[in-house]
Design a protein around this motif. Sequence first.
Motif, PDB file in Angstrom:
ATOM      1  N   LYS A   1       0.810  -1.217   0.000  1.00 57.80           N
ATOM      2  CA  LYS A   1       0.000   0.000   0.000  1.00 57.80           C
ATOM      3  C   LYS A   1       0.842   1.266   0.000  1.00 57.80           C
ATOM      4  O   LYS A   1       0.331   2.359  -0.162  1.00 57.80           O
ATOM      5  N   TRP A   2       2.151   1.134   0.192  1.00 53.12           N
ATOM      6  CA  TRP A   2       3.089   2.276   0.142  1.00 53.12           C
ATOM      7  C   TRP A   2       4.270   1.805  -0.671  1.00 53.12           C
ATOM      8  O   TRP A   2       5.008   0.908  -0.254  1.00 53.12           O
ATOM      9  N   GLU A   3       4.456   2.370  -1.852  1.00 53.00           N
ATOM     10  CA  GLU A   3       5.501   1.899  -2.752  1.00 53.00           C
ATOM     11  C   GLU A   3       6.321   3.064  -3.295  1.00 53.00           C
ATOM     12  O   GLU A   3       5.771   4.126  -3.605  1.00 53.00           O
ATOM     13  N   ALA A   4       7.622   2.825  -3.433  1.00 53.33           N
ATOM     14  CA  ALA A   4       8.506   3.800  -4.079  1.00 53.33           C
ATOM     15  C   ALA A   4       8.283   3.734  -5.580  1.00 53.33           C
ATOM     16  O   ALA A   4       8.104   2.655  -6.151  1.00 53.33           O
ATOM     17  N   MET A   5       8.310   4.876  -6.227  1.00 57.14           N
ATOM     18  CA  MET A   5       8.167   4.921  -7.672  1.00 57.14           C
ATOM     19  C   MET A   5       9.558   4.852  -8.316  1.00 57.14           C
ATOM     20  O   MET A   5      10.558   5.081  -7.655  1.00 57.14           O
ATOM     21  N   HIS A   6       9.592   4.551  -9.592  1.00 56.84           N
ATOM     22  CA  HIS A   6      10.848   4.351 -10.309  1.00 56.84           C
ATOM     23  C   HIS A   6      10.870   5.192 -11.589  1.00 56.84           C
ATOM     24  O   HIS A   6       9.906   5.848 -11.934  1.00 56.84           O
ATOM     25  N   GLY A   7      11.981   5.120 -12.289  1.00 57.69           N
ATOM     26  CA  GLY A   7      12.116   5.826 -13.561  1.00 57.69           C
ATOM     27  C   GLY A   7      12.070   7.327 -13.359  1.00 57.69           C
ATOM     28  O   GLY A   7      12.650   7.850 -12.408  1.00 57.69           O
ATOM     29  N   ASP A   8      11.352   8.021 -14.243  1.00 55.89           N
ATOM     30  CA  ASP A   8      11.311   9.483 -14.115  1.00 55.89           C
ATOM     31  C   ASP A   8      10.428   9.951 -12.957  1.00 55.89           C
ATOM     32  O   ASP A   8      10.349  11.141 -12.679  1.00 55.89           O
ATOM     33  N   MET A   9       9.797   9.015 -12.252  1.00 60.91           N
ATOM     34  CA  MET A   9       9.017   9.341 -11.059  1.00 60.91           C
ATOM     35  C   MET A   9       9.791   8.983  -9.782  1.00 60.91           C
ATOM     36  O   MET A   9       9.248   9.075  -8.681  1.00 60.91           O
ATOM     37  N   ALA A  10      11.063   8.586  -9.936  1.00 59.03           N
ATOM     38  CA  ALA A  10      11.883   8.231  -8.777  1.00 59.03           C
ATOM     39  C   ALA A  10      11.922   9.390  -7.791  1.00 59.03           C
ATOM     40  O   ALA A  10      11.934  10.561  -8.180  1.00 59.03           O
ATOM     41  N   GLY A  11      11.933   9.044  -6.518  1.00 55.51           N
ATOM     42  CA  GLY A  11      11.920  10.045  -5.463  1.00 55.51           C
ATOM     43  C   GLY A  11      10.521  10.304  -4.925  1.00 55.51           C
ATOM     44  O   GLY A  11      10.354  10.942  -3.900  1.00 55.51           O
TER      45      GLY A  11
ATOM     46  N   ARG B   1      -2.591   0.840 -17.237  1.00 55.71           N
ATOM     47  CA  ARG B   1      -1.576   1.839 -16.905  1.00 55.71           C
ATOM     48  C   ARG B   1      -2.234   3.179 -16.654  1.00 55.71           C
ATOM     49  O   ARG B   1      -3.272   3.492 -17.229  1.00 55.71           O
ATOM     50  N   ALA B   2      -1.562   3.961 -15.824  1.00 51.67           N
ATOM     51  CA  ALA B   2      -2.034   5.326 -15.601  1.00 51.67           C
ATOM     52  C   ALA B   2      -1.787   6.146 -16.861  1.00 51.67           C
ATOM     53  O   ALA B   2      -0.869   5.877 -17.634  1.00 51.67           O
ATOM     54  N   ASN B   3      -2.587   7.135 -17.052  1.00 50.61           N
ATOM     55  CA  ASN B   3      -2.428   8.043 -18.179  1.00 50.61           C
ATOM     56  C   ASN B   3      -1.153   8.860 -17.970  1.00 50.61           C
ATOM     57  O   ASN B   3      -0.965   9.448 -16.903  1.00 50.61           O
ATOM     58  N   PRO B   4      -0.260   8.907 -18.948  1.00 54.37           N
ATOM     59  CA  PRO B   4       0.967   9.708 -18.808  1.00 54.37           C
ATOM     60  C   PRO B   4       0.690  11.160 -18.434  1.00 54.37           C
ATOM     61  O   PRO B   4       1.479  11.802 -17.751  1.00 54.37           O
ATOM     62  N   ARG B   5      -0.453  11.685 -18.846  1.00 54.92           N
ATOM     63  CA  ARG B   5      -0.837  13.056 -18.490  1.00 54.92           C
ATOM     64  C   ARG B   5      -0.953  13.211 -16.971  1.00 54.92           C
ATOM     65  O   ARG B   5      -0.580  14.240 -16.410  1.00 54.92           O
ATOM     66  N   ASP B   6      -1.455  12.170 -16.291  1.00 51.61           N
ATOM     67  CA  ASP B   6      -1.566  12.222 -14.827  1.00 51.61           C
ATOM     68  C   ASP B   6      -0.188  12.316 -14.184  1.00 51.61           C
ATOM     69  O   ASP B   6       0.008  13.068 -13.230  1.00 51.61           O
ATOM     70  N   TYR B   7       0.772  11.561 -14.711  1.00 52.83           N
ATOM     71  CA  TYR B   7       2.128  11.617 -14.160  1.00 52.83           C
ATOM     72  C   TYR B   7       2.782  12.973 -14.447  1.00 52.83           C
ATOM     73  O   TYR B   7       3.484  13.511 -13.597  1.00 52.83           O
ATOM     74  N   ARG B   8       2.532  13.542 -15.616  1.00 56.15           N
ATOM     75  CA  ARG B   8       3.069  14.882 -15.906  1.00 56.15           C
ATOM     76  C   ARG B   8       2.499  15.915 -14.929  1.00 56.15           C
ATOM     77  O   ARG B   8       3.211  16.804 -14.459  1.00 56.15           O
TER      78      ARG B   8
END
Length: 116
Positions: A38-48, A92-99
């Motif tokens: 339920k709590w996860e680290a993100m990776h790639g360009d969402m790292a941190g 997958r989540a929409n890339p727009r949401d991550y932006r």
Amino acid sequence: MPTIHFLDGLPPKVAAEIHAVLDAFADAPPPAFAGGGKWEAMHGDMAGLYEVRVQGGGMNHRLLCLLIRDAEDLGGPSIICLGGLSKPRRERANPRDYRRIKMYREEFERHRRVLS
């Protein structure tokens, strides 16, 4: 404000579970808090960034957070809730949401607030 709008748009049970995960993490940060998926680290360009993961109503709900360990201006270590997204299970989540989340992160890093 984006987090408040996100949580207000969720079913009450889902929002309560997200709050419970945040409370549990705040009470026992890593390495004591395992997260149980339920709590996860993100990776790639969402790292941190980290995400609270909750399922409900046939959807996966994600609240994306930034951890600030040394934040005197915030009163000490803090969990900054940037915003959230919901998506159908197994999609997958929409890339727009991550932006959008990355934009909120940049706003926080510049102004120490997220109001967009």
